[in-house]
Scaffold this motif. Structure first.
Motif, mmCIF file in Angstrom:
data_model
loop_
_atom_site.group_PDB
_atom_site.id
_atom_site.type_symbol
_atom_site.label_atom_id
_atom_site.label_comp_id
_atom_site.label_asym_id
_atom_site.label_seq_id
_atom_site.Cartn_x
_atom_site.Cartn_y
_atom_site.Cartn_z
ATOM 1 N N ALA A 36 0.840 -1.233 0.026
ATOM 2 C CA ALA A 36 0.066 -0.035 -0.068
ATOM 3 C C ALA A 36 0.847 1.119 0.065
ATOM 4 O O ALA A 36 0.659 2.226 -0.698
ATOM 5 C CB ALA A 36 -1.117 -0.066 1.037
ATOM 6 N N VAL A 37 1.928 1.149 0.861
ATOM 7 C CA VAL A 37 2.892 2.296 0.907
ATOM 8 C C VAL A 37 3.664 2.424 -0.386
ATOM 9 O O VAL A 37 3.621 3.756 -0.955
ATOM 10 C CB VAL A 37 3.951 2.331 1.944
ATOM 11 N N PHE A 38 3.912 1.657 -1.076
ATOM 12 C CA PHE A 38 4.576 1.468 -2.347
ATOM 13 C C PHE A 38 3.866 2.181 -3.457
ATOM 14 O O PHE A 38 4.200 2.999 -4.340
ATOM 15 C CB PHE A 38 5.026 0.170 -2.877
ATOM 16 N N GLU A 39 2.388 1.926 -3.281
ATOM 17 C CA GLU A 39 1.506 2.604 -4.311
ATOM 18 C C GLU A 39 1.377 3.796 -4.136
ATOM 19 O O GLU A 39 1.534 4.695 -5.024
ATOM 20 C CB GLU A 39 0.098 1.586 -3.962
ATOM 21 N N LEU A 40 1.586 4.522 -2.707
ATOM 22 C CA LEU A 40 1.355 5.919 -2.573
ATOM 23 C C LEU A 40 2.667 6.401 -3.122
ATOM 24 O O LEU A 40 2.645 7.667 -3.597
ATOM 25 C CB LEU A 40 1.102 6.170 -0.932
ATOM 26 N N LEU A 41 3.909 5.808 -2.812
ATOM 27 C CA LEU A 41 5.029 6.258 -3.046
ATOM 28 C C LEU A 41 5.528 6.305 -4.720
ATOM 29 O O LEU A 41 6.073 7.181 -5.296
ATOM 30 C CB LEU A 41 6.361 5.595 -2.780
ATOM 31 N N THR A 42 4.463 5.740 -5.412
ATOM 32 C CA THR A 42 4.832 5.858 -6.840
ATOM 33 C C THR A 42 3.721 6.307 -7.667
ATOM 34 O O THR A 42 3.886 6.604 -8.893
ATOM 35 C CB THR A 42 5.097 4.392 -7.406
ATOM 36 N N ALA A 43 2.547 6.718 -6.989
ATOM 37 C CA ALA A 43 1.617 7.446 -7.731
ATOM 38 C C ALA A 43 2.118 8.894 -7.956
ATOM 39 O O ALA A 43 2.683 9.478 -7.499
ATOM 40 C CB ALA A 43 0.371 7.596 -6.605
ATOM 41 N N ARG A 44 1.261 9.167 -8.915
ATOM 42 C CA ARG A 44 1.607 10.730 -9.489
ATOM 43 C C ARG A 44 1.066 11.644 -8.344
ATOM 44 O O ARG A 44 2.089 12.664 -8.391
ATOM 45 C CB ARG A 44 0.570 10.862 -11.061
ATOM 46 N N PRO A 46 -0.029 11.047 -4.544
ATOM 47 C CA PRO A 46 -0.592 10.096 -3.414
ATOM 48 C C PRO A 46 -2.252 10.477 -2.988
ATOM 49 O O PRO A 46 -2.599 9.271 -2.864
ATOM 50 C CB PRO A 46 0.101 10.499 -2.213
ATOM 51 N N TYR A 47 -2.805 11.499 -3.001
ATOM 52 C CA TYR A 47 -3.885 11.746 -2.805
ATOM 53 C C TYR A 47 -5.337 11.154 -3.791
ATOM 54 O O TYR A 47 -6.272 11.324 -3.425
ATOM 55 C CB TYR A 47 -4.296 13.271 -2.506
ATOM 56 N N ARG A 48 -4.438 10.757 -5.000
ATOM 57 C CA ARG A 48 -5.316 10.327 -6.081
ATOM 58 C C ARG A 48 -4.997 8.857 -6.446
ATOM 59 O O ARG A 48 -5.545 8.381 -7.313
ATOM 60 C CB ARG A 48 -5.007 11.235 -7.346
ATOM 61 N N ALA A 49 -4.211 8.111 -5.510
ATOM 62 C CA ALA A 49 -3.941 6.696 -5.806
ATOM 63 C C ALA A 49 -5.151 6.129 -5.393
ATOM 64 O O ALA A 49 -6.213 6.259 -4.880
ATOM 65 C CB ALA A 49 -3.078 6.365 -4.897
ATOM 66 N N GLU A 50 -5.155 4.736 -5.906
ATOM 67 C CA GLU A 50 -6.311 3.729 -5.727
ATOM 68 C C GLU A 50 -6.424 3.583 -4.385
ATOM 69 O O GLU A 50 -5.242 3.360 -3.532
ATOM 70 C CB GLU A 50 -6.104 2.634 -6.671
ATOM 71 N N HIS A 51 -7.521 2.957 -3.742
ATOM 72 C CA HIS A 51 -7.885 2.901 -2.257
ATOM 73 C C HIS A 51 -7.426 3.968 -1.502
ATOM 74 O O HIS A 51 -7.262 3.764 -0.248
ATOM 75 C CB HIS A 51 -7.146 1.470 -1.899
ATOM 76 N N VAL A 52 -7.688 5.189 -1.752
ATOM 77 C CA VAL A 52 -7.313 6.438 -1.091
ATOM 78 C C VAL A 52 -8.645 7.264 -1.100
ATOM 79 O O VAL A 52 -9.401 7.625 -2.284
ATOM 80 C CB VAL A 52 -6.219 7.216 -1.539
ATOM 81 N N GLU A 53 -8.869 8.003 0.188
ATOM 82 C CA GLU A 53 -10.024 8.688 0.184
ATOM 83 C C GLU A 53 -9.579 9.905 1.496
ATOM 84 O O GLU A 53 -8.862 9.517 2.279
ATOM 85 C CB GLU A 53 -11.301 8.065 0.680
ATOM 86 N N PRO A 54 -10.323 11.092 1.345
ATOM 87 C CA PRO A 54 -9.962 12.068 2.366
ATOM 88 C C PRO A 54 -10.338 11.569 3.859
ATOM 89 O O PRO A 54 -11.465 10.783 3.710
ATOM 90 C CB PRO A 54 -10.649 13.428 1.890
#
Length: 96
Positions: A36-44, A46-54
């Motif tokens: 999950a952290v890797f997905e955030l690190l590589t997202a264009r 992080p707030y628009r990554a999959e499985h993320v919400e405010p």
């Protein structure tokens, strides 16, 4: 040093409490958290990554929640989009 906004991968840091909790998790859960952290690190962004919400709909640029391990766990994080060193700060981790 360049004044341009850098892109991924971002730096990541954990608060002391989040780090202690992360270490206490079993290895398979930590692996799911790492993914999950890797997905955030590589997202264009992080707030628009999959499985993320405010965390709060009234603060769309504030802390966000990222879900992991088939939604059995989540992490609360903030993205600091600084020009010199953009960073993700993991403030809290929960897994059940």
């Amino acid at each position: 040093m360049s004044e341009e906004f850098t892109g991924p991968p971002w730096a990541v840091d954990y608060t002391q409490e989040a780090e202690k909790y992360r270490i206490s998790l079993s290895e398979d859960v930590r692996e799911s958290l790492r993914e999950a952290v890797f997905e955030l690190l590589t997202a264009r962004h992080p707030y628009r990554a999959e499985h993320v919400e405010p965390a709060r709909s009234t603060a769309p640029r504030g802390p966000h929640v990222a879900y992991f391990d088939s939604n059995r766990g989540w992490l609360l994080f903030t993205f600091l989009p600084r020009v010199a060193e953009p960073q993700i700060v993991v403030e809290e981790i929960f897994w059940q």
